[in-house]
Scaffold this motif. Structure first.
Motif, mmCIF file in Angstrom:
data_model
loop_
_atom_site.group_PDB
_atom_site.id
_atom_site.type_symbol
_atom_site.label_atom_id
_atom_site.label_comp_id
_atom_site.label_asym_id
_atom_site.label_seq_id
_atom_site.Cartn_x
_atom_site.Cartn_y
_atom_site.Cartn_z
ATOM 1 N N HIS A 507 0.952 -0.719 0.207
ATOM 2 C CA HIS A 507 -0.080 0.073 -0.075
ATOM 3 C C HIS A 507 1.351 1.624 0.132
ATOM 4 O O HIS A 507 1.424 1.422 0.386
ATOM 5 N N THR A 508 0.693 2.257 -1.154
ATOM 6 C CA THR A 508 1.872 2.397 -1.429
ATOM 7 C C THR A 508 1.411 4.449 -1.268
ATOM 8 O O THR A 508 0.725 4.577 -2.496
ATOM 9 N N TRP A 509 1.167 5.918 -0.721
ATOM 10 C CA TRP A 509 0.782 6.841 -1.517
ATOM 11 C C TRP A 509 2.089 7.797 -1.389
ATOM 12 O O TRP A 509 3.162 7.923 -1.015
ATOM 13 N N LEU A 510 2.086 8.810 -2.605
ATOM 14 C CA LEU A 510 2.932 10.021 -2.484
ATOM 15 C C LEU A 510 2.311 10.709 -2.140
ATOM 16 O O LEU A 510 0.950 11.583 -2.929
ATOM 17 N N LEU A 511 2.486 12.018 -1.568
ATOM 18 C CA LEU A 511 2.773 13.264 -1.000
ATOM 19 C C LEU A 511 2.915 14.388 -1.285
ATOM 20 O O LEU A 511 3.720 14.794 -0.804
ATOM 21 N N PRO A 512 2.547 15.018 -2.343
ATOM 22 C CA PRO A 512 3.145 15.933 -2.942
ATOM 23 C C PRO A 512 3.083 17.337 -1.690
ATOM 24 O O PRO A 512 2.016 17.638 -1.179
ATOM 25 N N CYS A 513 4.274 18.261 -1.860
ATOM 26 C CA CYS A 513 4.365 19.605 -0.434
ATOM 27 C C CYS A 513 4.803 20.824 -0.827
ATOM 28 O O CYS A 513 5.519 20.071 -2.369
ATOM 29 N N LEU A 514 4.374 21.415 -0.600
ATOM 30 C CA LEU A 514 5.411 22.770 -0.782
ATOM 31 C C LEU A 514 6.511 22.618 -0.635
ATOM 32 O O LEU A 514 7.098 22.536 0.088
ATOM 33 N N GLY A 515 7.515 23.484 -1.191
ATOM 34 C CA GLY A 515 8.746 23.835 -1.004
ATOM 35 C C GLY A 515 9.258 24.932 -0.067
ATOM 36 O O GLY A 515 8.419 25.682 -0.034
ATOM 37 N N ARG A 516 10.349 24.382 0.295
ATOM 38 C CA ARG A 516 10.581 25.613 1.512
ATOM 39 C C ARG A 516 10.440 27.238 0.592
ATOM 40 O O ARG A 516 10.090 28.187 0.996
ATOM 41 N N ILE A 517 10.760 27.320 -0.732
ATOM 42 C CA ILE A 517 11.404 28.480 -1.366
ATOM 43 C C ILE A 517 9.353 29.585 -1.405
ATOM 44 O O ILE A 517 9.261 30.650 -1.444
ATOM 45 N N GLU A 518 8.298 28.301 -1.839
ATOM 46 C CA GLU A 518 7.435 28.868 -2.266
ATOM 47 C C GLU A 518 6.471 29.453 -1.075
ATOM 48 O O GLU A 518 6.454 28.822 0.444
ATOM 49 N N LEU A 519 5.551 30.094 -0.928
ATOM 50 C CA LEU A 519 4.488 30.981 0.163
ATOM 51 C C LEU A 519 3.582 29.941 1.031
ATOM 52 O O LEU A 519 3.399 29.236 0.101
ATOM 53 N N ASP A 520 3.475 30.127 1.633
ATOM 54 C CA ASP A 520 2.932 29.298 2.779
ATOM 55 C C ASP A 520 1.763 29.765 3.774
ATOM 56 O O ASP A 520 1.751 30.221 4.418
ATOM 57 N N SER A 521 0.925 29.377 2.592
ATOM 58 C CA SER A 521 -0.432 30.363 3.504
ATOM 59 C C SER A 521 -1.255 29.234 3.773
ATOM 60 O O SER A 521 -1.942 27.798 3.692
ATOM 61 N N GLN A 522 -1.733 29.188 4.942
ATOM 62 C CA GLN A 522 -2.383 28.325 5.655
ATOM 63 C C GLN A 522 -4.143 29.359 6.015
ATOM 64 O O GLN A 522 -3.887 29.911 7.193
ATOM 65 N N ASP A 523 -5.190 28.673 5.866
ATOM 66 C CA ASP A 523 -6.259 29.380 5.835
ATOM 67 C C ASP A 523 -6.477 31.245 5.982
ATOM 68 O O ASP A 523 -6.669 31.907 6.751
ATOM 69 N N GLY A 524 -5.600 31.382 4.168
ATOM 70 C CA GLY A 524 -5.303 32.999 4.172
ATOM 71 C C GLY A 524 -4.519 33.490 4.689
ATOM 72 O O GLY A 524 -3.903 34.583 5.088
ATOM 73 N N VAL A 525 -3.494 32.930 5.816
ATOM 74 C CA VAL A 525 -2.833 33.620 6.941
ATOM 75 C C VAL A 525 -1.163 33.247 5.898
ATOM 76 O O VAL A 525 -0.820 31.679 6.277
ATOM 77 N N VAL A 526 -0.282 33.563 6.292
ATOM 78 C CA VAL A 526 0.951 33.346 5.832
ATOM 79 C C VAL A 526 1.890 32.943 6.696
ATOM 80 O O VAL A 526 2.358 33.668 7.658
ATOM 81 N N GLN A 527 2.900 32.231 6.495
ATOM 82 C CA GLN A 527 3.252 31.253 7.866
ATOM 83 C C GLN A 527 5.102 31.431 7.205
ATOM 84 O O GLN A 527 5.327 31.616 5.881
ATOM 85 N N THR A 528 5.868 31.807 8.357
ATOM 86 C CA THR A 528 6.464 31.724 8.430
ATOM 87 C C THR A 528 7.518 30.455 9.680
ATOM 88 O O THR A 528 6.609 29.886 10.063
ATOM 89 N N LEU A 552 -1.093 20.570 -3.633
ATOM 90 C CA LEU A 552 -0.072 21.031 -2.999
ATOM 91 C C LEU A 552 -0.320 21.525 -1.052
ATOM 92 O O LEU A 552 -1.138 22.641 -0.718
ATOM 93 N N ARG A 553 0.340 20.726 -0.600
ATOM 94 C CA ARG A 553 0.275 21.326 1.514
ATOM 95 C C ARG A 553 1.497 21.258 1.646
ATOM 96 O O ARG A 553 2.162 20.513 1.154
ATOM 97 N N SER A 554 1.744 22.220 2.656
ATOM 98 C CA SER A 554 2.638 22.174 3.406
ATOM 99 C C SER A 554 3.008 20.796 4.311
ATOM 100 O O SER A 554 2.481 19.890 4.384
ATOM 101 N N GLU A 555 4.564 20.510 4.588
ATOM 102 C CA GLU A 555 4.946 19.239 5.396
ATOM 103 C C GLU A 555 4.418 19.488 6.987
ATOM 104 O O GLU A 555 3.988 18.279 7.375
#
Length: 765
Positions: A507-528, A552-555
């Protein structure tokens, strides 16, 4: 093996590191990744306050950055992440995993960023699109059915402090300390050796020390390819006429000459900076013998100075007040005669005496080293020998002096600081249990080598990978790939496709994530987010570029989703609240590790960040004795337990190396500019005398075979011979292609770091 260039060739490289060659290489990858629009703006913010941390190496980030605070390989890493190329569900509809396993590593990653969560469909041998919620629920269901110690939670070393802290809590709340990481494969020898010797598991040098040092010793680190930004402080050191004494089997261009690509005067002029004032090509595995030779001459000089009524060479006051074990160490040094030290080190006596002489007249000495010291059977002792050398003249705990391990992955040191470790004794269990309402399992978990052994014997049945290309990075590659298919569960969090993703479990899953260079916005709020560099300095960062895809989702978000699906309400950890606001994760980090991370939210934005406490830099020794330890080496034999006998003149010692066109397992291209190789990685570097005496000629094609454990055939190739400036009896070839030659048991004693820098091999037509 497929070749990248239609006409592979070799031509010695005669130019300095940096310069126009570096500039042209950067432009080439920006063009190839179709990143000419996005990457230049991002590069202006790389490693700068309110910008993002380089996704490449962990070298220190200055508080007063250059106009362009990136190097050639850092720019390649940024272009690689900001590529316009995409690998979506339509790609997998056209290609089975069986077919994709015939592709080169370069071709797989070059295809572009992953865009959708994927599930492996065994009936069609393809990845198919799934939803995040379906993936979380299915993975959580599988994990709940497993015995926790049957599951491995691996981390590659690139995740932020926030994601790393959450990941180790997920594993421990689930019920296991199986938290191996890439440190197990590179600098665990440092963590073990330095902890025993000086009471801290990390280096004591900061960037400021480069401004005060009056001598630098370099061991087993290729700065020009692996951490080129470090060439800037080294150049400044050399402009002050500070000697740099290098010990390395290969003559690496970055340790010979450097032209600063950010200096118009240097780029337009004929001159370059000479980096190494002495360059000693030590034999593979001969570093401890070389340091003993240096120490032997220091002892001789000290006795002579005392007899003549001159100032002592050794710092006897420091040794008496701050150290333990000096007499036993001296007895061990004097047990070895010069003939033995010359034979084992591959250096003549005068070379070791020359290094000792410069060391003796220097007052503030730094020792810089890399995996050329740690990835050996006696890697821990190699590290401790470097500490011994520094202790002889009190060169720990003063400005401009100290020990400086150069780490690889950009946050590999930081993730260990916040709990990514298989050893629960190294985490504040009481605080974790009190704050989060679960019991930390007392059993020690698996290191990387242990995890591999568990996959091979079937005791490990599930693997969660937070980044990385595990099956390419570990030893014994064919055996590992064959066993991998028996995993019940295989989950990978990744940005691009790599070889590990193509070897599915049941049983195998491949989950794509944001890269570190990309804007990470959670519920409209940019994260650091935050990271820790090689010098123990913590910085705050923020992504600057638009994400590669809307799915894509953040780690942090992925870890939170997996935790909620797996654990439910079994803990007091507010997973979703942490996902919405990373500052709350940092608050939790500061509560678990208050000595390091107090006031983290404020201090991480200070210019240059903040340093973790380093007691050894203040001459506070957190060892069992309360003093710094002189530790005797047990043997000068690199492979004493796998000796093949002096009569076997056909056996060479192989070290694996990275090219100028790669970072760890990521291959950016098939050129190695500094070594003059173009269009291929299928080469082996040999001493010209060895080529001749073995009845070969340069250009011949040979297969490399491990010379021990003959009942298991470990072989790679064919590789083309390049006659090269490398000590006799030694060989070099590229990682990860040669990992297949490294037996899983062939690792550093106590640290279990694969001994990839010294593998006995034979050559076969």
């Amino acid at each position: 093996m497929q070749l990248f260039h239609p006409k592979p060739r070799y031509k010695p490289y005669t130019h300095a590191a940096g310069g126009w060659g570096s500039a042209q290489s950067v432009m080439a990858i920006l063009w190839r990744e179709q990143a000419l629009q996005r990457a230049p703006l991002a590069l202006m913010r790389q490693n700068k306050p309110k910008g993002f941390a380089c996704v490449g190496c962990a070298w220190a980030k200055p508080g007063d950055p250059h106009a362009l605070e990136f190097c050639e390989n850092g720019a390649k890493a940024t272009a690689w992440e900001l590529t316009a190329l995409r690998t979506g569900p339509d790609f997998f509809a056209q290609h089975t995993l069986t077919e994709l396993r015939t592709w080169t590593d370069y071709a797989l990653e070059q295809h572009g960023r992953l865009t959708h969560p994927l599930r492996y469909d065994a009936s069609t041998d393809r990845y198919v699109e799934t939803s995040w919620q379906q993936a979380y629920q299915a993975i959580g269901s599988h994990l709940r059915q497993r015995i926790p110690d049957e599951v491995v939670f691996y981390a590659s070393g690139r995740a932020s402090l926030e994601a790393s802290f959450m990941y180790q809590l997920l594993a421990r709340a689930y019920g296991t300390n199986n938290l191996p990481d890439s440190s197990n494969m590179c600098h665990e020898s440092t963590s073990v050796g330095l902890q025993e010797s000086i009471g801290v598991p990390v280096g004591t040098v900061t960037l400021a020390d480069f401004e005060h040092t009056d001598c630098v010793f370099f061991f087993g680190q290729n700065v020009g390819s692996n951490s080129p930004r470090m060439l800037h402080p080294l150049q400044e050191v050399r402009k002050r006429k500070v000697p740099i004494i290098t010990f390395n089997p290969l003559r690496e261009r970055g340790l010979e000459r450097f032209v600063n690509p950010q200096s118009p005067r240097e780029m337009l002029g004929p001159e370059s900076t000479v980096i190494s004032t002495q360059y000693h090509q030590v034999a593979i595995g001969g570093d401890t013998a070389a340091v003993i030779g240096i120490t032997r001459h220091l002892l001789e000089m000290d006795r002579l100075a005392t007899a003549q009524g001159l100032p002592a060479i050794l710092d006897h006051a420091f040794i008496g007040e701050h150290t333990q074990g000096f007499a036993a160490f001296v007895a061990e040094v004097e047990r070895h005669d010069w003939a033995d030290l010359e034979r084992k080190s591959g250096l003549n006596r005068s070379a070791m005496e020359a290094a000792a002489t410069v060391y003796a007249r220097s007052q503030r000495v730094m020792v810089v080293y890399g995996m050329g010291m740690t990835q050996h059977r006696h890697g821990v002792e190699n590290v401790q020998m470097l500490v011994n050398l520094l202790l002889l003249r009190g060169n720990i705990g003063r400005p401009g002096a100290g020990i400086c391990p150069v780490r690889g992955h950009s946050n590999v040191q930081g993730q260990r600081t916040v709990g990514i470790t298989e050893d629960p004794a190294k985490v504040p269990v009481d605080k974790i249990e009190q704050l989060f309402g679960f019991t930390v399992p007392p059993r020690k978990g698996t290191s990387t080598v242990d995890a591999c052994a568990g996959v091979l014997d079937g005791s490990i049945k599930a693997f969660i990978g937070l980044g990385g290309n595990f099956l390419r990075a570990v030893p014994d590659t064919p055996r590992m790939e064959a066993a991998w298919t028996q995993l019940d569960l295989h989950v990978q969090v990744a940005t691009k496709l790599n070889r590990t993703h193509l070897v599915p479990g049941k049983h195998t899953w491949l989950l794509p994530c944001l890269g570190r260079i990309e804007l990470d916005s959670q519920d409209g709020v940019v994260q650091t987010y935050s990271t820790e560099d090689s010098t123990g300095c913590v910085h705050g960062w923020k992504g600057t570029s638009a994400p590669a895809g809307e799915h894509l989702r953040s780690e942090v978000a992925i870890i939170a989703g997996l935790a909620e699906a797996t654990l439910g309400g079994r803990t007091r950890i507010p997973w979703d609240a942490w996902r919405r606001d990373y500052a709350r994760v940092r608050q939790a980090i500061s509560e678990v590790y208050p000595e390091i991370f107090h006031d983290m939210e404020t201090r991480m934005w200070a210019p240059g960040g903040f340093h973790r406490p380093l007691p050894a830099a203040q001459r506070q020794w957190k060892t069992e004795s309360g003093k710094a330890q002189f530790i005797r080496p047990r043997s000068l034999e690199e492979d004493s337990d796998v000796a093949v006998g002096a009569q076997r003149r056909d056996v060479l010692q192989l070290m694996t190396i990275r090219s100028n066109d790669q970072f760890n397992t990521t291959v950016y291209g098939y050129d190695d500019r500094f070594r003059g190789v173009k269009g291929t990685r299928s080469v082996v570097f040999l001493n010209p005398n060895d080529v001749t005496r073995l009845g070969l000629v340069a250009g011949d094609w040979v297969r490399l075979r491990t010379a021990v454990e003959p009942e298991v055939r470990r072989e790679v190739g064919p590789f083309q011979i390049i006659a090269y400036d490398i000590p006799s009896g030694c060989a070099a070839a590229y990682y990860p292609e040669c990992n297949a030659l490294v037996p899983l048991w062939h690792h550093a004693e106590r640290s279990k770091v694969p001994a990839a820098k010294s593998v006995p091999i034979t050559l076969h037509r």
